[in-house]
Design a protein around this motif. Structure first.
Motif, short mmCIF file in Angstrom:
data_model
loop_
_atom_site.label_atom_id
_atom_site.label_comp_id
_atom_site.label_asym_id
_atom_site.label_seq_id
_atom_site.Cartn_x
_atom_site.Cartn_y
_atom_site.Cartn_z
N LEU A 131 0.83 -1.20 0.00
CA LEU A 131 0.00 0.00 0.00
C LEU A 131 0.86 1.25 0.00
O LEU A 131 1.95 1.27 0.57
CB LEU A 131 -0.88 0.00 1.25
N VAL A 132 0.41 2.29 -0.67
CA VAL A 132 1.02 3.62 -0.61
C VAL A 132 0.15 4.47 0.30
O VAL A 132 -1.04 4.65 0.04
CB VAL A 132 1.14 4.26 -2.01
N ARG A 133 0.73 4.97 1.37
CA ARG A 133 -0.05 5.67 2.38
C ARG A 133 -0.83 6.85 1.79
O ARG A 133 -0.28 7.69 1.09
CB ARG A 133 0.87 6.19 3.48
N GLY A 134 -2.13 6.91 2.09
CA GLY A 134 -2.96 8.01 1.67
C GLY A 134 -3.37 8.00 0.21
O GLY A 134 -3.91 8.99 -0.29
N ARG A 135 -3.13 6.89 -0.49
CA ARG A 135 -3.49 6.81 -1.91
C ARG A 135 -4.44 5.65 -2.14
O ARG A 135 -4.40 4.64 -1.45
CB ARG A 135 -2.24 6.63 -2.77
N GLY A 136 -5.30 5.80 -3.16
CA GLY A 136 -6.27 4.77 -3.45
C GLY A 136 -5.68 3.59 -4.19
O GLY A 136 -6.03 2.44 -3.94
N LEU A 137 -4.78 3.87 -5.15
CA LEU A 137 -4.16 2.82 -5.95
C LEU A 137 -2.65 2.90 -5.80
O LEU A 137 -2.11 3.92 -5.38
CB LEU A 137 -4.57 2.95 -7.41
N VAL A 138 -1.97 1.84 -6.18
CA VAL A 138 -0.52 1.81 -5.98
C VAL A 138 0.26 1.53 -7.26
O VAL A 138 1.48 1.67 -7.28
CB VAL A 138 -0.13 0.75 -4.92
N THR A 139 -0.40 1.17 -8.33
CA THR A 139 0.30 0.87 -9.58
C THR A 139 0.09 1.97 -10.60
O THR A 139 -0.82 2.79 -10.48
CB THR A 139 -0.18 -0.47 -10.16
N ASN A 140 0.94 1.97 -11.61
CA ASN A 140 0.86 2.97 -12.68
C ASN A 140 0.87 2.27 -14.04
O ASN A 140 1.82 2.40 -14.81
CB ASN A 140 2.03 3.94 -12.59
N PRO A 141 -0.18 1.53 -14.36
CA PRO A 141 -0.20 0.86 -15.67
C PRO A 141 -0.23 1.88 -16.80
O PRO A 141 -0.73 3.00 -16.63
CB PRO A 141 -1.50 0.05 -15.62
N ALA A 142 0.33 1.51 -17.93
CA ALA A 142 0.36 2.41 -19.08
C ALA A 142 -1.05 2.73 -19.53
O ALA A 142 -1.95 1.89 -19.49
CB ALA A 142 1.15 1.77 -20.21
N GLY A 143 -1.25 3.97 -19.95
CA GLY A 143 -2.52 4.37 -20.52
C GLY A 143 -2.71 3.75 -21.89
O GLY A 143 -1.75 3.29 -22.53
N ARG A 144 -3.93 3.75 -22.38
CA ARG A 144 -4.23 3.04 -23.62
C ARG A 144 -3.64 3.70 -24.86
O ARG A 144 -3.64 3.10 -25.94
CB ARG A 144 -5.76 2.90 -23.77
N PHE A 145 -3.12 4.94 -24.74
CA PHE A 145 -2.54 5.61 -25.91
C PHE A 145 -1.01 5.56 -25.91
O PHE A 145 -0.39 6.01 -26.86
CB PHE A 145 -3.00 7.07 -25.96
N GLU A 146 -0.41 5.04 -24.85
CA GLU A 146 1.05 5.02 -24.78
C GLU A 146 1.62 3.99 -25.75
O GLU A 146 1.10 2.89 -25.89
CB GLU A 146 1.50 4.71 -23.34
N GLN A 147 2.72 4.37 -26.38
CA GLN A 147 3.36 3.50 -27.36
C GLN A 147 4.39 2.58 -26.71
O GLN A 147 4.73 1.53 -27.25
CB GLN A 147 4.05 4.35 -28.44
N ARG A 148 4.93 2.99 -25.55
CA ARG A 148 5.94 2.21 -24.88
C ARG A 148 5.38 1.61 -23.60
O ARG A 148 4.65 2.27 -22.86
CB ARG A 148 7.16 3.07 -24.55
N HIS A 149 5.75 0.39 -23.33
CA HIS A 149 5.35 -0.28 -22.12
C HIS A 149 6.60 -0.83 -21.43
O HIS A 149 7.50 -1.37 -22.09
CB HIS A 149 4.37 -1.43 -22.41
#
Length: 365
Positions: free
Chosen positions: A10-28
């Motif tokens: 968990l990251v304190r005070g945050r709802g989510l903890v991951t940063n998946p690539a957005g659907r328009f990003e070309q690099r993963h």
């Protein structure tokens, strides 16, 4: 799709903890451990600071013609939202900025400075026809960074000056700060405030909406607004099956006791990247219930995680949706609340804003 991904710390005070690539990003990017000691995945930080970028907007009012949305004009002073609500349907909009709908959405924010002046020009156009402007359609106008930037208050000051009606949707008691402006709008039937309350359980709220006001503070805000003569309603939104749906009747009862005169609701929506993000949240907080919750959500949306059809994307369809609707209607009737969608504001008092003059109001009488 697997309903039980391995949860990250968990990251304190945050709802989510991951940063998946957005659907328009070309690099993963994918972290891979090659076996060398100490070269594994770096530990998740306990805290992530909020970063705010300044944007100079070219337009202020966004318009929609969606038949299931009770307004056709909206203003959003901020992009992203520090409240960090795990279920927020606006998260996928961060992909347009080449940012992640995950942790980025609640930590990498944009403040639209000068928005009030852009709005002034739009309201002054000869062809403009007043229609209630909603604040809070995409991100919360009273999220924590509003304390520093004050953009929502600037918008309200202009609307008071022009006697322009507006609606406000928020889950932050900070709305109490602007009682002076809201009273002036209410004097000509030019405002309605809706406080979003989807649970009365503080522990659940802290997981779902980590930086929003606690549920009891939102009820207090309803009471304070009502006592000040501000028309105020409650939004039970979103309703998440087997997570917070047990509180529907209790929320309506508490809100009515506090002075709310109207209510509305919606069920959870999981567009685009939010499907995977919400599954991660369930796996972390309700691992033994995750599959059941997703099954019920899919029952609301014709067997899918999300159905974008305007006819039932907000409240779902099927037997479970009918049960929710029936419970909500009975509770509203029992406590004498009006339907949010049936409320109308006064547009006849509108006065186009005066053009800025170097001499100000020196010669005004």
């Amino acid at each position: 799709m697997n309903d039980k991904p391995t949860p990250k710390p968990l990251v304190r005070g945050r709802g989510l903890v991951t940063n998946p690539a957005g659907r328009f990003e070309q690099r993963h990017y994918h972290a891979e451990d090659d076996g060398w000691p100490g070269d594994g995945e770096s530990p998740q930080p306990e805290q992530v600071a909020t970063r705010v970028t300044i944007e100079t907007p070219r337009s202020a009012i966004s318009r929609n013609d969606s038949p299931d949305v009770p307004f056709d004009q909206a203003i959003n002073p901020y992009r992203g939202c520090e409240h960090g609500c795990a279920y927020c349907y606006a998260r996928p909009s961060h992909a347009y900025l080449d940012l992640s709908p995950g942790l980025d959405f609640e930590t990498r924010l944009t403040a639209k400075t000068g928005l009030a002046e852009v709005l002034r020009k739009e309201l002054a156009r000869s062809g403009y026809r007043p229609s209630p402007i909603n604040m809070g359609s995409n991100t919360d106008p009273y999220q924590p960074i509003e304390r520093q930037w004050g953009l929502s208050r600037e918008i309200l000051q202009l609307l008071v000056e022009c006697r322009h009606p507006c609606t406000i949707v928020t889950k932050n008691a900070m709305v109490e700060r602007d009682l002076d402006l809201l009273r002036q709008l209410a004097a000509f039937d030019g405002v309605r405030v809706f406080i979003s309350v989807n649970t009365l359980d503080n522990r659940l709220a802290a997981r779902l909406e980590p930086r929003a006001s606690a549920p009891h503070r939102r009820i207090q805000a309803i009471r304070k607004l009502a006592r000040a003569g501000i028309p105020v309603g409650v939004l039970v939104s979103p309703i998440i099956p087997a997570v917070n749906d047990r509180d529907i009747e209790a929320i309506i009862e508490k809100a009515a006791e506090a002075g709310a005169d109207s209510a509305g609701y919606s069920t959870i929506r999981l567009p685009h990247e939010l499907k995977g993000l919400f599954r991660e949240w369930l796996a972390r907080h309700y691992p033994q219930r995750a599959s059941h919750v997703m099954s019920l959500i899919q029952q609301l949306h014709a067997g899918r995680d999300y159905d974008s059809d305007f006819r039932h994307r907000m409240q779902g369809q099927g037997l479970f949706a009918q049960l929710i609707r029936r419970r909500f209607e009975v509770a509203m009737r029992q406590h004498g609340l009006l339907d949010r969608a049936a409320l109308v504001l006064n547009t006849s008092a509108f006065l186009p804003p005066r053009k800025r003059s170097p001499q100000g109001d020196l010669f005004q009488t």
